[in-house]
Design an enzyme around this catalytic site. Structure first.
Site, mmCIF file in Angstrom:
data_model
loop_
_atom_site.group_PDB
_atom_site.id
_atom_site.type_symbol
_atom_site.label_atom_id
_atom_site.label_comp_id
_atom_site.label_asym_id
_atom_site.label_seq_id
_atom_site.Cartn_x
_atom_site.Cartn_y
_atom_site.Cartn_z
ATOM 1 N N LEU A 156 0.810 -1.188 -0.086
ATOM 2 C CA LEU A 156 -0.105 0.056 0.034
ATOM 3 C C LEU A 156 0.732 1.328 -0.045
ATOM 4 O O LEU A 156 2.081 1.181 0.580
ATOM 5 C CB LEU A 156 -0.710 -0.126 1.285
ATOM 6 N N ASP A 157 0.073 2.339 -0.402
ATOM 7 C CA ASP A 157 0.928 3.667 -0.544
ATOM 8 C C ASP A 157 0.100 4.789 0.364
ATOM 9 O O ASP A 157 -0.663 4.118 1.345
ATOM 10 C CB ASP A 157 0.924 4.336 -1.956
ATOM 11 N N ILE A 158 0.508 5.725 0.528
ATOM 12 C CA ILE A 158 -0.187 6.701 1.675
ATOM 13 C C ILE A 158 -1.431 6.893 1.524
ATOM 14 O O ILE A 158 -2.147 7.260 2.442
ATOM 15 C CB ILE A 158 0.847 7.850 1.679
ATOM 16 N N PHE A 159 -2.303 6.567 0.291
ATOM 17 C CA PHE A 159 -3.669 6.623 0.052
ATOM 18 C C PHE A 159 -4.516 5.300 0.503
ATOM 19 O O PHE A 159 -5.336 5.053 0.478
ATOM 20 C CB PHE A 159 -3.902 6.880 -1.319
ATOM 21 N N GLN A 160 -3.489 4.373 0.969
ATOM 22 C CA GLN A 160 -3.985 2.956 1.524
ATOM 23 C C GLN A 160 -4.583 2.180 0.513
ATOM 24 O O GLN A 160 -5.395 1.415 0.547
ATOM 25 C CB GLN A 160 -5.121 3.453 2.787
#
Length: 140
Positions: free
Chosen positions: A14-18
């Site tokens: 996952l990235d910071i935007f989930q």
């Protein structure tokens, strides 16, 4: 021939935007191709002869996000055969919703490790690949 591999989305995907980071899709697609070549049975034989498949182009179209816990199915099939190249079509589908998450077209060249250049595909492999070309349909 269509090969299918399942991958469960983990926190490190996952990235910071989930949702799954776009770079992770390249890894998912590569896992699908490795599994495809293992099942198809030409990769090891070709490497023993000093021939390798070298990726020269990847195009990915992102359709829907994937999230933590999703189980994704990577579908892989040959789609086109050239004199020195092959193309593969890949779909990533959410196994629960059957939604198309991403689709990709990958082009390889047949590469001689000794000559350091693209070479014509050996006939024995050409025939095997021709029989396996079917492409993929998008899920409904």
């Amino acid at each position: 021939m269509i090969n299918k591999v399942q991958i469960k989305v983990r926190g490190y995907h996952l990235d910071i935007f989930q949702h799954v980071n776009n770079a992770r899709y390249l890894e998912f697609l590569e896992e699908g191709r490795w599994e495809f070549f293992e099942d198809f049975g030409v990769g090891t034989d070709m490497m023993a002869q000093g021939i390798a498949w070298v990726v020269v182009n990847i195009n990915i179209n992102f359709k829907k996000e994937a999230n933590f816990g999703d189980v994704l199915e990577v579908q892989t099939a040959f789609s086109k055969l050239g004199n020195r190249s092959i193309s593969m079509q890949q779909n990533i589908v959410n196994s629960k919703t059957l939604a198309l998450v991403a689709k990709a077209q990958v082009t390889y060249v047949c590469f001689s490790q000794a000559r350091k250049e693209a070479v014509a595909l050996p006939e024995e492999y050409r025939h095997k690949i021709e029989e396996a070309i079917i492409g993929l349909n998008e899920p409904a």
